[in-house]
Enzyme design. Structure first.
Site: not given
Lengths: 330, 483
Positions: B322-324, B483
């Protein structure tokens, strides 16, 4: 609501007063060789340091009227030699300063046009500066030029507290007399020539190998370029845009060079001014005519200035020399 | 539009003034238009994505409310999941997966040309898609009523203070607040302003100055060994905290002035005594989202042990992703998953060791020890989070161990920031942590409301002047925007 508005006004006024007082304190407290104000603002420029802005600005205050005024970045103060223009009878002054972008040029012009009253302004277009915010040049000016309202206006136009802090520093530098007492530092291989030019006796020996890069022209900088043109025209003078020749290796690394050149050409046409781009046109050689990967050396300057004067003469853009060819004092 | 920009400095007071000057019936539409304008300042065309997400979820919610048939309700839920996750996949993950597949095929010597999309990652897409997804899932579960007013729902999706980097609000909290008639409150203005200033202080005074050091070290890891890389990693821990929690504070403060309460997103995370506690304190709105919509549906901890471990690992891998769209984030998530599983697995053994060495009898010392260990575990994981690639992360970890213990080595840490600036930024970190200590002890509660006016004004002006004089303003975006 009225009470809130009144409170806001009082608190706002208090902010201004405190800002000045704390700024004054930070101006005087030093950490190592820097004041806290410079440390906080990350202002690396020293008064009388690199770029010779200090003697140039001092001269600009008293130089008097000129035929030609040069404006721009280091490309300007290292590329236009008033002595060469004097050979043709023109009295000129070079007001280029380090990293000077159009937003800076505009306020420098507003400050010094009334003093120098040029009949022709030659503005150097160095595309790399059009993707910058103008803070570098502001730092340089704030350390070397006396406080003025144009300085405050420029700080506000830059829209960053860094510029405001630098303007505050400039105010204290001027008021305490430190700026007046400051001396220009010497630099090896560099000589400041009266009239604003910096002569560098070096020949570039390395091979430039820059990475390919795309330059994004900032709309606000183009807008300030338009304002400069309007300002000069409104005062009955002429303005010409030029680009000094650069090493071919540098030019080839700019992947959108043609697009940029077209943008400047279109802008010049829109405003009814001439733009002369000397890149790819003059027979300059990297290891003969340059002192580094960006700047011309005296041999390059002579080649360029002579070609520029020829071009301007051909297009009838040069004013009639004030002093006559033989007695020109630059 | 960045919170730390001149534009926001003009935008927010105007929005606040007009908002409170307008009659109640026009306020929703005004806030919605202001929110769309806020988003469009970045890239106008990407507003289409927010509108698409809004429309799909609005109609999905309405559709679910019109039927009791589970099968039909599920169809609407799937439509919402497909649309939102499809957007997310296309704009955020497509190129990552295509690239990873190409590498995989190349490794087995199969020449496959995967297409690449030439798209820019829309700011905040992970935040607003998760926010709107939570709404449709809640409606599907019957935990919330579908919103019938399209304007109110659109504002829930696009409310500007939290649109681009959260907190990820639930409809059960935020949407309900849009029904309230809000009046201007001086007390909310005061506490909101104080929070905004505190957030700006963390962002521009601490995070952005630390970023100068961290960027230099992490973008040229081969150039440094030992102390500079170690210091850069410590700095990054504070940079990302100040950056993200600073953003959250500004978001919460702005919403508070307008009369809305956003959820707390950070609770002094580096004071956590375990990794599981860390995740109860760090990016709380995302952690609880994953808990409610992924971990519990997977079975949570009410399953056999191996399945529990599996659930934990899945949640953290997804959280990493999800963060990257980069393997560094996947490894970061996996490390946290591993930490948690390991801590559960060794819980009894560690308790025995603590009792054996006598640490259990000294709760304060034990707490301090646990905090220090947890912080350093988090720190190791941050290396992967910040490194530009997995190979960079490994190089950084390797070079970190090449410590020069000589005086000269210690004195050689001032890269990009001079000694004066290093001292300054460390002083500000200490000040921040002291405030955190006060906060965690409960003494900070309602400081802006209860304390005497002169002290409150002193703090207000102190923060303001720190921001103006010591802030770094080079138009750096907030880390979590990516993000």
């Amino acid at each position: 609501m009225i009470k809130l508005a009144r409170q806001t006004a009082v608190y706002g006024l208090l902010v201004v007063v405190l800002y000045g007082l704390v700024g004054w304190m930070f101006f005087h407290i030093r950490v190592g060789d820097q004041s806290v104000l410079d440390l906080a603002t990350r202002n690396p420029v020293e008064t009388g340091g690199f770029g010779f802005t200090l003697p140039r600005i001092r001269e600009a205050e008293t130089w008097g009227e000129v035929d030609i005024l040069f404006l721009g970045s280091s490309h300007t103060y290292r590329s236009f030699d008033p002595r060469i223009f004097a050979e043709y009878g023109y009295r000129s002054f070079n007001l280029g300063t380090t990293g000077q972008t159009p937003i800076n040029s505009y306020y420098v012009l507003k400050r010094y046009f009334p003093k120098l009253r040029p009949r022709l302004v030659i503005l150097d277009i160095y595309r790399n500066l059009y993707d910058r915010d103008g803070l570098e040049s502001f730092y340089d000016l704030s350390k070397n030029a006396p406080f003025s309202w144009e300085m405050v206006a420029m700080a506000l136009a830059l829209r960053t507290p860094h510029a405001l802090n630098a303007a505050l520093d400039n105010f204290f530098l001027t008021q305490t007399g430190r700026l007046e007492r400051a001396q220009q530092q010497p630099f090896e291989d560099e000589v400041y020539v009266p009239g604003g030019y910096v002569e560098t006796h070096k020949v570039y020996t390395k091979s430039p190998n820059p990475k390919p890069r795309r330059i994004e022209l900032q709309e606000f900088q183009l807008d300030y370029l338009r304002r400069i043109i309007d300002y000069v025209y409104a005062r009955g003078s002429r303005i010409v845009l030029v680009s000094q020749p650069e090493p071919l290796e540098i030019l080839r690394a700019v992947v959108n060079y043609d697009e940029i050149a077209a943008t400047f050409a279109a802008l010049a046409e829109e405003k009814g001014v001439r733009y002369f781009d000397f890149n790819f046109k003059l027979p300059v050689q990297t290891h003969v005519h340059f002192s580094d990967a960006d700047h011309l050396n005296p041999a390059g300057v002579r080649l360029y200035n002579t070609a520029l004067i020829d071009t301007l003469q051909k297009h009838h853009l040069l004013p009639t020399p004030t002093n006559g060819k033989s007695s020109a004092s630059y | 539009m960045l919170f730390n920009s001149f534009e926001f400095l003009v935008f927010f007071p105007i929005v606040t003034l007009v908002y409170f000057a307008l009659p109640h019936r026009f306020r929703l539409i005004f806030l919605l238009l202001a929110s769309y304008y806020f988003y469009m300042c970045w890239r106008p065309e990407y507003i289409v994505l927010i509108l698409a997400s809004t429309l799909v979820d609005y109609f999905a919610g309405l559709g679910m409310s019109r039927t009791d048939e589970r099968k039909k309700r599920r169809k609407f839920l799937l439509m919402s999941l497909f649309a939102n996750l499809g957007l997310l996949f296309t704009f955020k993950y497509f190129n990552f997966f295509a690239d990873s597949l190409s590498h995989l095929f190349a490794a087995v010597r199969v020449d496959v040309h995967m297409p690449a999309l030439d798209v820019l990652l829309p700011v905040g897409i992970s935040f607003y898609t998760f926010q709107t997804l939570s709404y449709t899932i809640d409606v599907y579960r019957g935990e919330t009523q579908p919103e019938k007013n399209p304007l109110r729902f659109a504002l829930y999706v696009a409310f500007f203070p939290q649109l681009v980097a959260g907190p990820i609000e639930r409809s059960t909290r935020l949407l309900k607040q849009f029904y309230r008639k809000v009046s201007f409150s001086e007390q909310r203005l005061r506490s909101g302003l104080m929070l905004i200033l505190w957030g700006l202080f963390k962002k521009v005074v601490i995070a952005d100055r630390l970023a100068i050091y961290v960027n230099e070290a992490y973008n040229h890891p081969g150039d440094y060994q030992g102390w500079p890389l170690i210091l850069a990693t410590y700095f990054f821990a504070f940079q990302i905290y100040c950056d993200f929690s600073g953003y959250s504070d500004i978001a919460i403060g702005s919403a508070r002035i307008l009369g809305f309460d956003l959820m707390e997103n950070f609770r002094q995370p580096y004071f956590a005594k375990s990794i599981s506690e860390f995740w109860k304190r760090w990016h709380i709105s995302l952690s609880t989202w994953f808990r409610d919509y992924l971990y519990i549906p997977l079975g949570g901890n009410r399953v056999v042990k191996w399945r529990w471990y599996y659930n934990l690992m899945v949640v953290f891998l997804v959280s990493g992703l999800w963060h990257g769209a980069n393997w560094t984030f996947v490894v970061w998530g996996a490390l946290h998953g591993f930490y948690l599983i390991f801590s559960i697995w060794t819980q009894t053994a560690r308790a025995k060791i603590r009792a054996w060495i006598g640490l259990a009898r000294r709760p304060r010392l034990q707490g301090l020890w646990q905090t220090v260990v947890t912080f350093h575990l988090v720190l190791v994981a941050w290396v992967f989070f910040r490194a530009n690639s997995l190979s960079d992360a490994m190089l950084i970890l390797h070079n970190m161990s090449q410590i020069d213990f000589s005086w000269r080595g210690l004195m050689d840490i001032n890269i990009e920031l001079g000694w004066g600036e290093l001292m300054l930024v460390m002083l500000f970190i200490v000040v921040m942590e002291l405030v955190h200590l006060l906060q965690s002890s409960g003494k900070w509660v309602s400081f802006s409301v209860r304390t005497s006016q002169p002290l409150r004004l002193a703090v207000f002006y102190g923060l303001l002047l720190c921001i103006v004089f010591f802030g770094v303003y080079n138009h750096t975006e907030f880390i979590y925007f990516q993000f």
